[in-house]
Design an enzyme around this catalytic site. Sequence first.
Site, mmCIF file in Angstrom:
data_model
loop_
_atom_site.group_PDB
_atom_site.id
_atom_site.type_symbol
_atom_site.label_atom_id
_atom_site.label_comp_id
_atom_site.label_asym_id
_atom_site.label_seq_id
_atom_site.Cartn_x
_atom_site.Cartn_y
_atom_site.Cartn_z
ATOM 1 N N TYR A 27 -2.798 5.082 -3.819
ATOM 2 C CA TYR A 27 -3.820 6.204 -3.626
ATOM 3 C C TYR A 27 -3.215 7.286 -4.058
ATOM 4 C CZ TYR A 27 -6.483 3.277 0.057
ATOM 5 O OH TYR A 27 -7.132 2.629 0.729
ATOM 6 N N THR A 38 -6.373 1.991 -6.590
ATOM 7 C CA THR A 38 -7.467 1.895 -5.668
ATOM 8 C C THR A 38 -8.495 2.835 -6.249
ATOM 9 O OG1 THR A 38 -6.437 0.720 -3.900
ATOM 10 C CG2 THR A 38 -8.416 1.740 -3.144
ATOM 11 N N SER A 54 0.764 -1.023 -0.137
ATOM 12 C CA SER A 54 0.214 -0.013 0.054
ATOM 13 C C SER A 54 0.906 1.224 0.040
ATOM 14 C CB SER A 54 -1.055 0.075 1.134
ATOM 15 O OG SER A 54 -1.415 1.411 1.327
ATOM 16 N N LYS A 99 -8.153 -1.672 -8.201
ATOM 17 C CA LYS A 99 -8.920 -2.570 -7.024
ATOM 18 C C LYS A 99 -9.914 -1.670 -6.565
ATOM 19 C CE LYS A 99 -7.209 -3.723 -2.326
ATOM 20 N NZ LYS A 99 -8.108 -2.788 -1.421
ATOM 21 N N HIS A 117 -13.047 -3.232 -0.274
ATOM 22 C CA HIS A 117 -12.268 -2.748 0.618
ATOM 23 C C HIS A 117 -12.542 -3.205 1.925
ATOM 24 C CE1 HIS A 117 -9.390 0.767 0.413
ATOM 25 N NE2 HIS A 117 -9.422 0.655 1.394
HETATM 26 C C1 FNR Z 1 -6.969 -2.332 4.080
HETATM 27 N N1 FNR Z 1 -7.399 -2.129 2.581
HETATM 28 C C2 FNR Z 1 -6.656 -1.169 1.981
HETATM 29 N N2 FNR Z 1 -6.865 -1.438 0.569
HETATM 30 C C3 FNR Z 1 -6.191 -0.339 -0.152
HETATM 31 O O1 FNR Z 1 -6.151 -0.460 -1.433
HETATM 32 N N3 FNR Z 1 -5.020 0.378 0.259
HETATM 33 C C4 FNR Z 1 -4.890 0.456 1.737
HETATM 34 O O2 FNR Z 1 -4.041 1.072 2.057
HETATM 35 C C5 FNR Z 1 -5.686 -0.400 2.698
HETATM 36 N N4 FNR Z 1 -5.458 -0.165 3.838
HETATM 37 C C6 FNR Z 1 -6.287 -1.298 4.709
HETATM 38 C C7 FNR Z 1 -6.006 -1.409 6.261
HETATM 39 C C8 FNR Z 1 -6.562 -2.346 6.866
HETATM 40 C C9 FNR Z 1 -6.231 -2.324 8.228
HETATM 41 C C10 FNR Z 1 -7.700 -3.076 6.291
HETATM 42 C C11 FNR Z 1 -8.109 -4.299 7.269
HETATM 43 C C12 FNR Z 1 -7.808 -3.021 4.935
HETATM 44 C C13 FNR Z 1 -8.391 -3.124 2.124
HETATM 45 C C14 FNR Z 1 -7.758 -4.428 1.746
HETATM 46 O O3 FNR Z 1 -6.608 -4.159 0.738
HETATM 47 C C15 FNR Z 1 -8.716 -5.373 1.437
HETATM 48 O O4 FNR Z 1 -9.578 -4.872 0.064
HETATM 49 C C16 FNR Z 1 -9.523 -5.811 2.476
HETATM 50 O O5 FNR Z 1 -8.801 -6.016 3.681
HETATM 51 C C17 FNR Z 1 -10.203 -7.381 2.059
HETATM 52 O O6 FNR Z 1 -11.018 -7.588 3.247
HETATM 53 P P1 FNR Z 1 -10.312 -8.554 4.378
HETATM 54 O O7 FNR Z 1 -9.667 -9.857 3.889
HETATM 55 O O8 FNR Z 1 -9.991 -7.659 5.286
HETATM 56 O O9 FNR Z 1 -11.919 -9.097 5.044
#
Ligand code: FNR
Length: 360
Positions: free
Chosen positions: A133, A159, A109, A210, A234
């Site tokens: 981002y 994303t 990320s 994404k 997400h």
């Molecule tokens: C995320 N997610 C996320 N997505 C992204 O594109 N950039 C990011 O910086 C983040 N940061 C982030 C922090 C935390 C703590 C979580 C839990 C999630 C979303 C992540 O990439 C993913 O799409 C989801 O977490 C998938 O769902 P599950 O596996 O957590 O249920």
Amino acid sequence: MDASGFLTLHEVVKKARQKLDQNSWDYIVGAAETETTARRNRLAIEQLAFRPRVLRDVGRVDAGVEFLGRRLRLPLLLAPVGSLELFVPEGAAAAARAAGRFGVAHMLSSVCMPGIEEVAAAAPEAMRLFQLYVHGDADWVDAVVARAEAAGNAVFCLTVDSAVYSRRERDIAKRNLRRTNVPGREHQARLSWADVARLRTKTHLPLALKGIATAEDARLAVEHGVEIVYVSNHGGRQLDHGLGTLEILPEIVEAVAGRAKIVVDGGICRGTDIVKAIALGADLVGIGRMQCFGLAAAGEAGLVRVLELLEQEVLTALALLGVTRWAELDRSYLRPAAPLEPPRVLGAFPLLDLSERSLY
Ligand code: FNR
């Protein structure tokens, strides 16, 4: 740290809960507003049951895949997670190293420490993908693309489900407003398909979007030369009251019709969840929260242990389904079934007892 003592995934989650303070726990498990989307991710998984085949010689089962020319030990991606450094000192470097050591893909990320170059140096052998981002103008984006390419990333990902920040009430209610002060965030709100078209001309890397959640946008992505359609809401952390991703996946597989790779995440906690996603047509499955729990429980070793346990569950499920490799699996192995319980984010772990600390 030795994490071999964890024999089940719920033991890892429990250790993570014991180690995390309330703010970090809420940051990881929390979702937007009523957290309905997050629970629907689980619901979409739980409302599928298996149709196993028997007497098929499953003496050898291979859970590995080829993805973009790389051999992975499981069809698994460590989804991009921001601010890992809040609860594991090495931050994303620990996740990337775990991915490299075990043999799955890692997506960094852009809002996680350390940065692109440091993570590449920490895990040169890992299959590394980069997620952005957009917090600057076109020149700013191009400079990041150049760094991601130079650092040997295999994919560049935007994303696209985060035009604005969602309202995460676990944080807001505690006046924990860390996320809302990021400079340049207005650029993310102004993104359009024209930016995707522009980016397509700026990098030779495969491009991923994404946060695709409809067949319409999946089709547009393919028309814009996107190689990887990343189906995600997400983890329910952005738009509330969305559908679960495994419910959306079939229409996207149909719309993409083999013209791009498909990655999916959302609520994936167990080996059987991975098997269901692949049976529905995904090429790779992402884990967000499970990755965080492994890291919080025992750093890099804890995450490797999560991957080992997921692998054991996947191998067991495939053998019991009568399948020796992913190519044999398809939708005929699934059918709709009534879920047994109202969905919960951690509902995949019936033996998880967090009673000494409240979950909500
Ligand atoms: C995320 N997610 C996320 N997505 C992204 O594109 N950039 C990011 O910086 C983040 N940061 C982030 C922090 C935390 C703590 C979580 C839990 C999630 C979303 C992540 O990439 C993913 O799409 C989801 O977490 C998938 O769902 P599950 O596996 O957590 O249920």
